[in-house]
Each structure stands twice: as C-alpha cells, then as structure tokens.
Design a protein around this motif. Structure first.
Motif, PDB file in Angstrom:
ATOM      1  N   GLY A  52      19.967  19.135  28.967  1.00 41.90           N
ATOM      2  CA  GLY A  52      19.767  17.952  28.136  1.00 41.90           C
ATOM      3  C   GLY A  52      19.214  16.783  28.943  1.00 41.90           C
ATOM      4  O   GLY A  52      19.208  16.786  30.177  1.00 41.90           O
ATOM      5  N   THR A  53      18.776  15.770  28.234  1.00 42.57           N
ATOM      6  CA  THR A  53      18.080  14.639  28.841  1.00 42.57           C
ATOM      7  C   THR A  53      18.944  13.875  29.836  1.00 42.57           C
ATOM      8  O   THR A  53      18.494  13.560  30.942  1.00 42.57           O
ATOM      9  N   LYS A  54      20.185  13.563  29.477  1.00 48.02           N
ATOM     10  CA  LYS A  54      21.043  12.756  30.366  1.00 48.02           C
ATOM     11  C   LYS A  54      21.215  13.388  31.743  1.00 48.02           C
ATOM     12  O   LYS A  54      21.007  12.745  32.768  1.00 48.02           O
ATOM     13  N   ILE A  55      21.613  14.642  31.763  1.00 44.01           N
ATOM     14  CA  ILE A  55      21.851  15.318  33.038  1.00 44.01           C
ATOM     15  C   ILE A  55      20.535  15.550  33.771  1.00 44.01           C
ATOM     16  O   ILE A  55      20.452  15.355  34.982  1.00 44.01           O
ATOM     17  N   PHE A  56      19.492  15.941  33.039  1.00 40.70           N
ATOM     18  CA  PHE A  56      18.185  16.162  33.658  1.00 40.70           C
ATOM     19  C   PHE A  56      17.717  14.908  34.395  1.00 40.70           C
ATOM     20  O   PHE A  56      17.257  14.984  35.533  1.00 40.70           O
TER      21      PHE A  56
ATOM     22  N   HIS B 261      27.489  16.153  37.225  1.00 44.20           N
ATOM     23  CA  HIS B 261      27.041  15.155  36.244  1.00 44.20           C
ATOM     24  C   HIS B 261      27.476  15.505  34.825  1.00 44.20           C
ATOM     25  O   HIS B 261      27.042  14.877  33.870  1.00 44.20           O
ATOM     26  N   GLY B 262      28.320  16.542  34.686  1.00 44.74           N
ATOM     27  CA  GLY B 262      28.896  16.847  33.381  1.00 44.74           C
ATOM     28  C   GLY B 262      28.411  18.108  32.700  1.00 44.74           C
ATOM     29  O   GLY B 262      28.799  18.385  31.568  1.00 44.74           O
ATOM     30  N   ALA B 263      27.566  18.900  33.337  1.00 46.32           N
ATOM     31  CA  ALA B 263      27.097  20.143  32.725  1.00 46.32           C
ATOM     32  C   ALA B 263      28.268  21.099  32.544  1.00 46.32           C
ATOM     33  O   ALA B 263      29.142  21.190  33.405  1.00 46.32           O
ATOM     34  N   THR B 264      28.274  21.805  31.420  1.00 53.65           N
ATOM     35  CA  THR B 264      29.376  22.718  31.126  1.00 53.65           C
ATOM     36  C   THR B 264      28.952  24.180  31.097  1.00 53.65           C
ATOM     37  O   THR B 264      29.792  25.049  30.896  1.00 53.65           O
ATOM     38  N   MET B 265      27.685  24.452  31.305  1.00 61.07           N
ATOM     39  CA  MET B 265      27.188  25.831  31.293  1.00 61.07           C
ATOM     40  C   MET B 265      27.888  26.630  32.382  1.00 61.07           C
ATOM     41  O   MET B 265      28.144  26.126  33.475  1.00 61.07           O
ATOM     42  N   ASP B 266      28.177  27.889  32.101  1.00 64.51           N
ATOM     43  CA  ASP B 266      28.797  28.781  33.061  1.00 64.51           C
ATOM     44  C   ASP B 266      27.861  28.990  34.258  1.00 64.51           C
ATOM     45  O   ASP B 266      26.659  29.213  34.084  1.00 64.51           O
ATOM     46  N   LYS B 267      28.424  28.915  35.453  1.00 63.80           N
ATOM     47  CA  LYS B 267      27.630  29.032  36.683  1.00 63.80           C
ATOM     48  C   LYS B 267      26.879  30.365  36.748  1.00 63.80           C
ATOM     49  O   LYS B 267      25.697  30.401  37.092  1.00 63.80           O
TER      50      LYS B 267
END
Length: 83
Positions: free
Chosen positions: A33-37, A58-64
């Motif tokens: 998403g834009t914020k994290i990017f 920075h808050g990403a929740t996607m699985d590593k």
C-alpha cells in the motif's frame, strides 16, 4: 582442485538494476500500500529479508514467507529477461 567465486556488481555480468527498480516500485506499492511504500523509500541494494523487515517495522502484516516466495518468483522472471 580449482575453485572460483563470482561476485556480480550489477551491470558487470547481468544488468538487472533497471528491471528491479521497475519491479520493486510496482510490487512493493501493490503489496504494502501507499503509506508503507512511501516510508520504505529506495530499497536498491537491499535483500528480500531486509525489505520485508523494513516494511514490517512500518506496519506491514503480510506473512514473511509469502512475501519471500512472491519476491523470489519475480526474480526468476526478471533474470530470465535481463541482458
């Protein structure tokens, strides 16, 4: 026994920097998403785990593991078409 180690600075053997720049901008924006990017800034020279850790901080929740798998799948395509 002969042994060799090849260390490729981008552009010496494979010129993939441009392809990775295009890929990373699109992939990371779509994935996080834009914020994290925007918080990530340039990821040039970073490894896939470093990129994930920065995004996660920075808050990403996607699985590593999912992120690494998708990134590695893209690498196969990028290197297949890179001069």
């Amino acid at each position: 026994m002969n042994r060799a180690f090849i260390f490729d600075l981008d552009g010496v053997l494979v010129d993939s920097a441009r392809a990775w720049k295009i890929h990373d901008d699109v992939f990371l924006h779509k994935t996080f998403g834009t914020k994290i990017f925007e918080k990530l800034g340039s990821v040039a020279g970073l490894g896939v785990v470093q990129i994930y850790e920065m995004a996660h901080a920075h808050g990403a929740t996607m699985d590593k593991e999912d992120f690494i798998q998708k990134y590695n799948e893209a690498a196969v395509s990028i290197y297949a078409r890179t001069p």
